[in-house]
Design a protein around this motif. Sequence first.
Motif, short mmCIF file in Angstrom:
data_model
loop_
_atom_site.label_atom_id
_atom_site.label_comp_id
_atom_site.label_asym_id
_atom_site.label_seq_id
_atom_site.Cartn_x
_atom_site.Cartn_y
_atom_site.Cartn_z
N PRO A 187 52.44 42.65 24.85
CA PRO A 187 53.33 43.11 23.78
C PRO A 187 53.60 44.62 23.71
O PRO A 187 54.74 45.01 23.45
CB PRO A 187 52.64 42.61 22.52
CG PRO A 187 51.89 41.42 22.96
CD PRO A 187 51.45 41.69 24.37
N PRO A 188 52.63 45.50 23.94
CA PRO A 188 52.93 46.93 23.78
C PRO A 188 54.13 47.38 24.61
O PRO A 188 54.93 48.22 24.17
CB PRO A 188 51.66 47.63 24.27
CG PRO A 188 50.59 46.64 24.09
CD PRO A 188 51.21 45.29 24.27
N ALA A 189 54.27 46.84 25.81
CA ALA A 189 55.37 47.27 26.67
C ALA A 189 56.71 46.86 26.09
O ALA A 189 57.73 47.50 26.37
CB ALA A 189 55.20 46.69 28.07
N GLY A 190 56.73 45.80 25.28
CA GLY A 190 57.97 45.41 24.63
C GLY A 190 58.47 46.56 23.76
O GLY A 190 59.63 46.96 23.82
N PHE A 191 57.56 47.13 22.97
CA PHE A 191 57.92 48.26 22.11
C PHE A 191 58.30 49.47 22.95
O PHE A 191 59.26 50.18 22.65
CB PHE A 191 56.74 48.61 21.20
CG PHE A 191 56.47 47.59 20.14
CD1 PHE A 191 57.23 47.57 18.98
CD2 PHE A 191 55.48 46.64 20.30
CE1 PHE A 191 57.00 46.62 18.01
CE2 PHE A 191 55.25 45.69 19.34
CZ PHE A 191 56.01 45.68 18.19
N LEU A 192 57.54 49.68 24.01
CA LEU A 192 57.78 50.83 24.88
C LEU A 192 59.18 50.78 25.48
O LEU A 192 59.95 51.74 25.39
CB LEU A 192 56.73 50.81 26.00
CG LEU A 192 56.48 52.10 26.74
CD1 LEU A 192 55.78 53.08 25.82
CD2 LEU A 192 55.65 51.84 27.98
N VAL A 193 59.51 49.64 26.09
CA VAL A 193 60.81 49.51 26.75
C VAL A 193 61.93 49.58 25.72
O VAL A 193 62.93 50.29 25.92
CB VAL A 193 60.88 48.18 27.55
CG1 VAL A 193 62.29 47.96 28.08
CG2 VAL A 193 59.88 48.20 28.69
N LEU A 194 61.75 48.91 24.60
CA LEU A 194 62.77 48.94 23.56
C LEU A 194 62.98 50.37 23.07
O LEU A 194 64.11 50.84 22.92
CB LEU A 194 62.39 48.03 22.39
CG LEU A 194 63.37 48.07 21.22
CD1 LEU A 194 64.69 47.43 21.62
CD2 LEU A 194 62.80 47.38 19.99
N GLY A 195 61.88 51.09 22.84
CA GLY A 195 61.96 52.47 22.36
C GLY A 195 62.73 53.34 23.32
O GLY A 195 63.62 54.11 22.93
N LEU A 196 62.42 53.19 24.62
CA LEU A 196 63.12 54.01 25.62
C LEU A 196 64.60 53.67 25.66
O LEU A 196 65.45 54.57 25.76
CB LEU A 196 62.48 53.78 27.00
CG LEU A 196 61.09 54.40 27.17
CD1 LEU A 196 60.47 53.99 28.49
CD2 LEU A 196 61.18 55.92 27.07
N MET A 197 64.91 52.37 25.56
CA MET A 197 66.32 51.98 25.61
C MET A 197 67.08 52.49 24.39
O MET A 197 68.23 52.93 24.49
CB MET A 197 66.45 50.47 25.77
CG MET A 197 65.99 50.00 27.14
SD MET A 197 66.07 48.24 27.36
CE MET A 197 67.76 48.03 27.89
N LEU A 198 66.42 52.43 23.21
CA LEU A 198 67.04 52.97 22.00
C LEU A 198 67.30 54.46 22.17
O LEU A 198 68.36 54.97 21.78
CB LEU A 198 66.13 52.74 20.79
CG LEU A 198 66.09 51.33 20.21
CD1 LEU A 198 65.06 51.26 19.11
CD2 LEU A 198 67.46 50.94 19.69
N ALA A 199 66.33 55.16 22.77
CA ALA A 199 66.46 56.60 22.96
C ALA A 199 67.65 56.90 23.86
O ALA A 199 68.46 57.80 23.57
CB ALA A 199 65.18 57.16 23.55
N VAL A 200 67.79 56.12 24.95
CA VAL A 200 68.91 56.34 25.87
C VAL A 200 70.24 56.11 25.16
O VAL A 200 71.19 56.89 25.26
CB VAL A 200 68.78 55.42 27.10
CG1 VAL A 200 70.05 55.48 27.95
CG2 VAL A 200 67.58 55.82 27.93
N LYS A 201 70.30 55.02 24.36
CA LYS A 201 71.54 54.72 23.65
C LYS A 201 71.89 55.85 22.67
O LYS A 201 73.03 56.30 22.61
CB LYS A 201 71.39 53.39 22.89
CG LYS A 201 72.67 52.98 22.17
CD LYS A 201 72.58 51.60 21.58
CE LYS A 201 73.91 51.13 21.00
NZ LYS A 201 74.14 51.53 19.62
N ARG A 202 70.89 56.30 21.93
CA ARG A 202 71.14 57.37 20.96
C ARG A 202 71.57 58.65 21.68
O ARG A 202 72.45 59.37 21.20
CB ARG A 202 69.87 57.68 20.14
CG ARG A 202 69.63 56.75 19.00
CD ARG A 202 70.80 56.60 18.08
NE ARG A 202 71.00 57.68 17.12
CZ ARG A 202 72.14 57.90 16.47
NH1 ARG A 202 73.17 57.13 16.69
NH2 ARG A 202 72.25 58.88 15.60
N PHE A 203 70.97 58.90 22.83
CA PHE A 203 71.31 60.10 23.59
C PHE A 203 72.80 60.12 23.92
O PHE A 203 73.49 61.10 23.70
CB PHE A 203 70.45 60.15 24.86
CG PHE A 203 70.79 61.30 25.78
CD1 PHE A 203 70.40 62.59 25.49
CD2 PHE A 203 71.52 61.07 26.95
CE1 PHE A 203 70.71 63.64 26.33
CE2 PHE A 203 71.85 62.12 27.79
CZ PHE A 203 71.44 63.41 27.48
#
Lengths: 232, 211
Positions: free
Chosen positions: A188-204
Motif C-alpha cells: 500500500p505505501p507505494a500507492g500513495f507514493l505513486v499517486l502523490g508523484l502523479m498529482l505533483a506532475v499534474k499540478r506542475f
Amino acid sequence: MNIREIMKNGLWDQNIVFAQVLGMCPTMAVTTSGTNGLGMGLATTAVLVGSNMIISSIRNFVSPQVRIPVYIVLIATLVTIVDMVLNAWMHDLYRVLGLFIALIVVNCAVLGRAESFASKSGIVASAFDGLFMGLGFTLALTAIGLIRELIGMGTLFSQASLLLGPKFAFLEMTVIPNYGGVLMMILPPAGFLVLGLMLAVKRFYELRAAAKETAKTTASPTPLAEGAIGCH
Amino acid sequence: MSKLDELRDRLFYQPLSLGLIALATSAALSFANQSTQEGIADAEKRDLQTSLSEVLPAGHGDNDLLKDTVTVADNDGKEVTIYRSRKAGTVNGVVFKTAARGYAGDIVVLIGLDEKGTMLGARVIKHQETPGLGDKIEVAKSKWIHDFEGKSLDNLPAEKWAVKKDGGVFDQFAGATITPRAVVKAVKQGLDFYAGHREEILSAPTQGEAK
C-alpha cells in the motif's frame, strides 16, 4: 453543459483520482497491476453510468433533506443487483470482476457524481458524465497500476487475458526478465507514493500553464477542483 | 413543478419518499435475488464440478462425485461434506474442503486424496488475500499449488508441512508469508482429518447428492 466539456472534465480537469482525489480506497487497494486497475475502472464506469441515470431521473422528486440516504440506498442496490446478475448469468466474467464489484459500494466518487452532477442535470448529460468520469477513473487506475507493476514486478498488464479474454494475451509483457521485484511498490505505501508523484506532475503542468496565461493576459489564476466530499 | 417544489418541503413528504425508495429498492433486490438464485446455484455447482475434476487426475474415478457424498463431523464438531471417487465400485479417492485463516479472512482449499491419504491435487476455491501478493495461491496465477501433489503424512514428516521460512518444504511468496502458511496449514489439517476418520469416510453409505 456540452458533451465536450463533460468529456474534458471527466478525463482530466475534474478527474476523480487526479483532481477530486476521491475513491482512494479502491484506488490504493487494486492498483497493484495494470490489469487490476483496468478491471476496477471498467466495473466502476458501468455502475457510474447506471447510478447517474437513475439519480438524474428521480432528481425532481427527492427533497434535499433526504437526498443522501436516497442516493446511498440506490447505489448500494444497483451494485448488489449487478453483482447478482453477473454471478448468475455471466459467471466467467464474475470470477474475474467479482472481487472488484463489492468494493464499488465504498467508492464515494459514485456518490460524489450523484450529488454534484446527476442531481442537477438531465439524464443524457448524466449518463455521459458517468461514462467519462468512469473512463477518467479507469485511466488513472490503469496508469498507477502500470507504474507500480512495472517497478514492482517488471511486467505490464500481467494476466490481462484472464480479464479481457485470450485475444488480449498480447498485452501481457515482461519488460524486465529475471527481475527480482521491488516489493514495496506492490504494498500500500507505494500507492500513495505513486499517486502523490502523479498529482505533483499534474499540478506542475497546470501551474506552468497558468503562469504562461498570467504572463500573457494577467488573468485570474485557475480555479481549484470542486470541493471533495470528506471520505476515502 | 412549483407544486412539487412546495410539496417537497412538507414534513410528511421526506419520510414518505425515503420509505418509498426503500420499498422500491427492497422489491428490486428481492426480485433480483429470486430470479438469479437458480443461476447462481447452477454456476456454483458447475464451479464445484470443475474444481472437483481439477483436484483429481483425469479418469481417476468413473462415478459422479457430486452424487456420492458422505458427511462426517470433524474434531471441532463441524460437518465436512466428502465427495468420493470410485473405480468399479471401490472408493479410490476423496475430495473435500478444508480451511484456515489467511491474511484477510478464511482461505478455503479443496483437496483431493487417494484412499491411502496421498495428495492428488489442491485448489484454493475462496480467498480474499491481497491481489498481486497473496493471490499466487490461485492456480491461474502461479504453479505453487501443484507443490502439494504426491505428498502425504507418510512421505513428509509433520514438521516439514510448513513454509521454508518455518523450516518446511513449501515456498513462501515475496511479501506474503501468511497466505501460503495458511494454505499449508489448511491442507495439513485436511490430511489429519482424513487420517483420523478414514474408516468412517470410506465405509459410510452414500448420502446422495450434496445440498
